[in-house]
Design a protein around this motif. Structure first.
Motif, PDB file in Angstrom:
ATOM      1  N   ALA A 159       2.703  15.814   3.074  1.00 24.23           N
ATOM      2  CA  ALA A 159       2.381  15.201   1.776  1.00 24.23           C
ATOM      3  C   ALA A 159       3.444  14.183   1.386  1.00 24.23           C
ATOM      4  N   ARG A 160       4.705  14.495   1.637  1.00 32.42           N
ATOM      5  CA  ARG A 160       5.792  13.539   1.353  1.00 32.42           C
ATOM      6  C   ARG A 160       5.638  12.274   2.187  1.00 32.42           C
ATOM      7  N   ILE A 161       5.338  12.438   3.460  1.00 32.99           N
ATOM      8  CA  ILE A 161       5.180  11.285   4.350  1.00 32.99           C
ATOM      9  C   ILE A 161       3.974  10.452   3.925  1.00 32.99           C
ATOM     10  N   CYS A 162       2.893  11.099   3.551  1.00 36.30           N
ATOM     11  CA  CYS A 162       1.696  10.367   3.118  1.00 36.30           C
ATOM     12  C   CYS A 162       2.006   9.499   1.908  1.00 36.30           C
ATOM     13  N   LYS A 163       2.756  10.017   0.963  1.00 38.10           N
ATOM     14  CA  LYS A 163       3.138   9.221  -0.217  1.00 38.10           C
ATOM     15  C   LYS A 163       4.006   8.038   0.182  1.00 38.10           C
ATOM     16  N   LEU A 164       4.957   8.274   1.057  1.00 38.10           N
ATOM     17  CA  LEU A 164       5.855   7.206   1.490  1.00 38.10           C
ATOM     18  C   LEU A 164       5.128   6.140   2.302  1.00 38.10           C
ATOM     19  N   ALA A 165       4.171   6.564   3.118  1.00 30.91           N
ATOM     20  CA  ALA A 165       3.474   5.638   4.021  1.00 30.91           C
ATOM     21  C   ALA A 165       2.417   4.804   3.305  1.00 30.91           C
TER      22      ALA A 165
END
Length: 170
Positions: A159-165
């Motif tokens: 979820a963190r990576i999805c927000k950043l990406a």
């Protein structure tokens, strides 16, 4: 729309987290090691034993270039040693949003201790991990962001990576 590329030392969760990122975003997932194994028709330990690490690194570089040439967005889990070649680091910088997954030496050892599919860890595993971490120090620093994987679940990390990406593949 750029690829999402996960880099980091072995055992930091690139394949596991990458699959979840792809699921959450609706993207295709690609595992670089699996691609090399599929192309070669043999395991990574077999490749190392028969043709050596340099041969494997060349096949790995070719697979990376092929993956980055896809026009649709992928989540790509790389092997821990992909950063050893400057050319690979340049390809990744040009082709995607790079996330460095990091973990403590203790976490890495706990995750890889039973994995016999890692030819670079044969012998004294703790000594080999320490030496490889030292040799690769700074080679992951070109990533857009670094995320520690020691204390969060796979779903939380993804979820963190999805927000950043920034975005989805749907």
């Amino acid at each position: 729309m750029q690829h999402i590329i996960l880099i980091g030392f072995m055992g930091t969760g690139k394949s596991t987290v990458g699959q979840e990122v792809a699921r959450q975003l609706g993207c295709s997932f690609a595992d670089l090691d699996a691609a090399v194994v599929a192309r070669e028709g043999r395991s990574i330990p077999e490749i190392f034993a028969t043709d050596g690490e340099a041969y494997f690194r060349e096949r790995e570089s070719q697979a990376l270039a092929d993956m980055l040439n896809h026009s649709t967005r992928h989540v790509i889990a790389t092997g821990g040693g992909i950063v050893l070649r400057e050319h690979n680091r340049e390809l990744m910088r040009d082709g995607g949003y790079i996330v460095h997954l990091a973990a403590s030496k203790e976490t890495i050892l706990a995750r890889v201790k039973r994995d016999r599919n890692r030819p670079l860890l044969q012998g004294d595993m703790e000594e080999r991990v320490s030496k490889l971490i030292q040799q690769r120090e700074g080679l992951y620093d070109f990533a857009h962001t670094t995320i520690a994987t020691d204390n969060e679940t796979v779903v939380q990390l993804a979820a963190r990576i999805c927000k950043l990406a920034d975005g989805s593949c749907k």
